[in-house]
Design a protein around this motif. Structure first.
Motif, short mmCIF file in Angstrom:
data_model
loop_
_atom_site.label_atom_id
_atom_site.label_comp_id
_atom_site.label_asym_id
_atom_site.label_seq_id
_atom_site.Cartn_x
_atom_site.Cartn_y
_atom_site.Cartn_z
N LEU A 1 0.88 -1.16 -0.04
CA LEU A 1 -0.05 -0.05 -0.02
C LEU A 1 0.73 1.33 0.09
CD1 LEU A 1 -2.71 -1.02 2.67
CD2 LEU A 1 -2.95 -1.02 0.18
N THR A 2 1.95 0.99 0.42
CA THR A 2 2.96 2.27 0.65
C THR A 2 4.44 2.21 -0.13
OG1 THR A 2 4.09 1.37 2.62
CG2 THR A 2 2.00 2.63 3.27
N GLY A 3 4.77 1.14 -0.28
CA GLY A 3 6.10 1.17 -0.91
C GLY A 3 7.03 1.47 0.12
N ARG A 4 6.75 1.83 1.36
CA ARG A 4 7.63 2.13 2.25
C ARG A 4 8.06 1.22 3.41
NH1 ARG A 4 3.94 6.48 2.63
NH2 ARG A 4 3.85 5.88 5.12
N TRP A 5 9.44 1.37 3.96
CA TRP A 5 9.71 0.40 5.14
C TRP A 5 8.92 0.81 6.16
CZ3 TRP A 5 12.12 -3.87 6.08
CH2 TRP A 5 13.00 -4.02 7.34
N LEU A 6 8.74 -0.02 7.22
CA LEU A 6 8.09 -0.20 8.36
C LEU A 6 8.65 -0.86 9.60
CD1 LEU A 6 5.35 1.00 9.51
CD2 LEU A 6 4.55 -1.35 9.63
N GLY A 7 9.44 -0.17 10.22
CA GLY A 7 10.22 -0.76 11.41
C GLY A 7 9.36 -1.55 12.40
N PHE A 8 9.86 -2.47 13.22
CA PHE A 8 9.13 -3.03 14.37
C PHE A 8 8.62 -2.15 15.28
CE2 PHE A 8 11.98 -6.57 13.17
CZ PHE A 8 11.11 -7.68 12.98
N GLU A 9 9.31 -0.93 15.50
CA GLU A 9 9.02 0.14 16.44
C GLU A 9 7.82 1.04 15.71
OE1 GLU A 9 12.03 1.94 13.72
OE2 GLU A 9 11.47 -0.11 14.69
N ASP A 10 7.53 0.81 14.62
CA ASP A 10 6.45 1.71 14.02
C ASP A 10 5.06 1.20 14.09
OD1 ASP A 10 8.44 3.70 13.33
OD2 ASP A 10 8.80 2.40 11.42
N ALA A 11 4.82 -0.02 14.75
CA ALA A 11 3.59 -0.59 14.94
C ALA A 11 3.55 -1.07 16.34
CB ALA A 11 3.19 -1.50 13.83
N ARG A 12 2.57 -0.83 17.09
CA ARG A 12 2.33 -1.24 18.33
C ARG A 12 1.06 -2.39 18.33
NH1 ARG A 12 2.07 3.17 21.87
NH2 ARG A 12 4.19 2.81 22.14
N VAL A 13 1.57 -3.44 18.68
CA VAL A 13 0.69 -4.90 18.48
C VAL A 13 0.12 -5.30 19.94
CG1 VAL A 13 0.58 -7.24 17.92
CG2 VAL A 13 1.60 -5.59 16.39
N ARG A 14 -1.20 -5.73 19.84
CA ARG A 14 -1.73 -6.06 21.03
C ARG A 14 -2.44 -7.56 20.61
NH1 ARG A 14 -7.35 -3.83 24.50
NH2 ARG A 14 -7.73 -5.92 25.33
N LEU A 15 -2.00 -8.57 21.43
CA LEU A 15 -2.42 -9.77 21.12
C LEU A 15 -3.44 -10.18 22.17
CD1 LEU A 15 1.06 -11.58 20.74
CD2 LEU A 15 -0.68 -11.29 19.04
N ASP A 16 -4.59 -10.73 21.70
CA ASP A 16 -5.65 -11.09 22.63
C ASP A 16 -5.68 -12.56 22.51
OD1 ASP A 16 -6.63 -8.70 23.51
OD2 ASP A 16 -7.46 -8.20 21.46
N THR B 1 -7.12 -13.10 18.16
CA THR B 1 -7.12 -12.02 17.46
C THR B 1 -5.86 -10.91 17.79
OG1 THR B 1 -8.66 -10.73 18.94
CG2 THR B 1 -9.64 -12.03 16.88
N PHE B 2 -5.84 -10.10 17.01
CA PHE B 2 -4.54 -8.99 17.41
C PHE B 2 -4.99 -7.68 16.60
CE2 PHE B 2 -2.45 -10.95 13.83
CZ PHE B 2 -1.95 -9.86 13.05
N THR B 3 -4.42 -6.52 17.16
CA THR B 3 -4.78 -5.22 16.37
C THR B 3 -3.17 -4.61 16.43
OG1 THR B 3 -5.18 -4.21 18.82
CG2 THR B 3 -7.07 -4.93 17.34
N ALA B 4 -2.99 -3.99 15.47
CA ALA B 4 -1.80 -3.20 15.40
C ALA B 4 -1.96 -1.84 15.02
CB ALA B 4 -1.00 -3.85 14.24
N ARG B 5 -1.61 -1.03 16.11
CA ARG B 5 -1.80 0.52 15.87
C ARG B 5 -0.41 1.13 15.17
NH1 ARG B 5 -5.26 3.93 17.26
NH2 ARG B 5 -6.53 2.59 18.37
N LEU B 6 -0.67 1.57 13.90
CA LEU B 6 0.65 2.43 13.39
C LEU B 6 0.88 3.45 14.16
CD1 LEU B 6 -0.77 1.87 9.62
CD2 LEU B 6 1.14 0.33 10.86
#
Length: 229
Positions: free
Chosen positions: A160-175, A179-184
């Motif tokens: 969708l972006t063609g851009r790098w995304l680091g591990f630190e750029d998304a905060r993931v909550r596992l339930d 299920t899980f959610t990832a907040r950019l």
């Protein structure tokens, strides 16, 4: 992986071995000409799975070559994702008119072997959440699932972006419910004029594999634009 994605409009082909009839196109052969046997087997079998999945949605076989940052270059009108780990390979595809983007990842169904990896991929709040999950639901490789979920986030993000995304750029909550959610934490991709800031996904641990998946479906409001794209 198939059971994880049974309720969404995608096609999954997976295998726990390397079929003898898995072959590459000449263009693909060139990519792994100097690769070690393990890399070659992974590369070949996951493309075997991908072509089988494409066949199921009516797309003829074609080379699937690595593109920018190694992301697979799918045939026109197709979105997809591939993954492999020891003893497992899978490909997931969908028509671009039904799915905006998707990302899947599979890892060994065991905790991370190197504790430094967790420090690299997770911030303090994520590590605290994993510790809490480990107390309440022991026996699940939560740190491995977090790693896998962040891989799925990146695989969904990049087309969708063609851009790098680091591990630190998304905060993931596992339930615990699978299920899980990832907040950019950076500017999100814009789809049909709307910035996406949260990805929702699913996870499973089965048959020695920890797998995660994200599928962004086309919404009814998106449909006209997708058709004319």
């Amino acid at each position: 992986m198939a059971s994880l994605l049974a309720a969404v409009p995608v096609t999954v082909v997976e295998t726990y071995g390397d079929p003898a009839d898995a072959v590459l196109f000449p263009e693909e052969e060139a990519v792994v000409a100097k690769a070690v046997a393990k890399r070659r087997d992974e590369f070949t079998t996951v493309r075997h799975c991908a072509r089988a999945a494409l066949h199921l949605i009516g797309v003829p076989p074609a080379p699937i070559l690595p593109g920018q940052r190694g992301a697979p270059r799918w045939p026109d009108g197709v979105v997809g994702s591939m993954t492999h780990c020891a003893g497992y390979r899978a490909a997931v595809v969908a028509r671009a008119g039904e799915v905006t983007s998707l990302g899947v990842d599979a890892e060994p169904g065991e905790p991370l072997r190197d504790p430094d990896v967790l420090t690299m991929i997770a911030d303090e709040s994520e590590r605290a959440a994993l510790a809490d999950l480990g107390v309440r639901h022991p026996g699940t490789p939560w740190d491995r699932l977090l790693f896998s979920a962040k891989e799925s986030v990146y695989k969904t993000w990049f087309p969708l972006t063609g851009r790098w995304l680091g591990f630190e750029d998304a905060r993931v909550r596992l339930d615990p419910d699978g299920t899980f959610t990832a907040r950019l934490l950076v500017e999100g991709p814009v789809v049909e004029g709307v910035e996406l800031k949260v990805f929702s996904g699913q996870w499973i641990v089965r048959d020695g594999i920890a797998a995660t998946a994200i599928v962004l479906p086309i919404t009814p409001a998106d449909q006209p634009s997708a058709v004319h794209a």
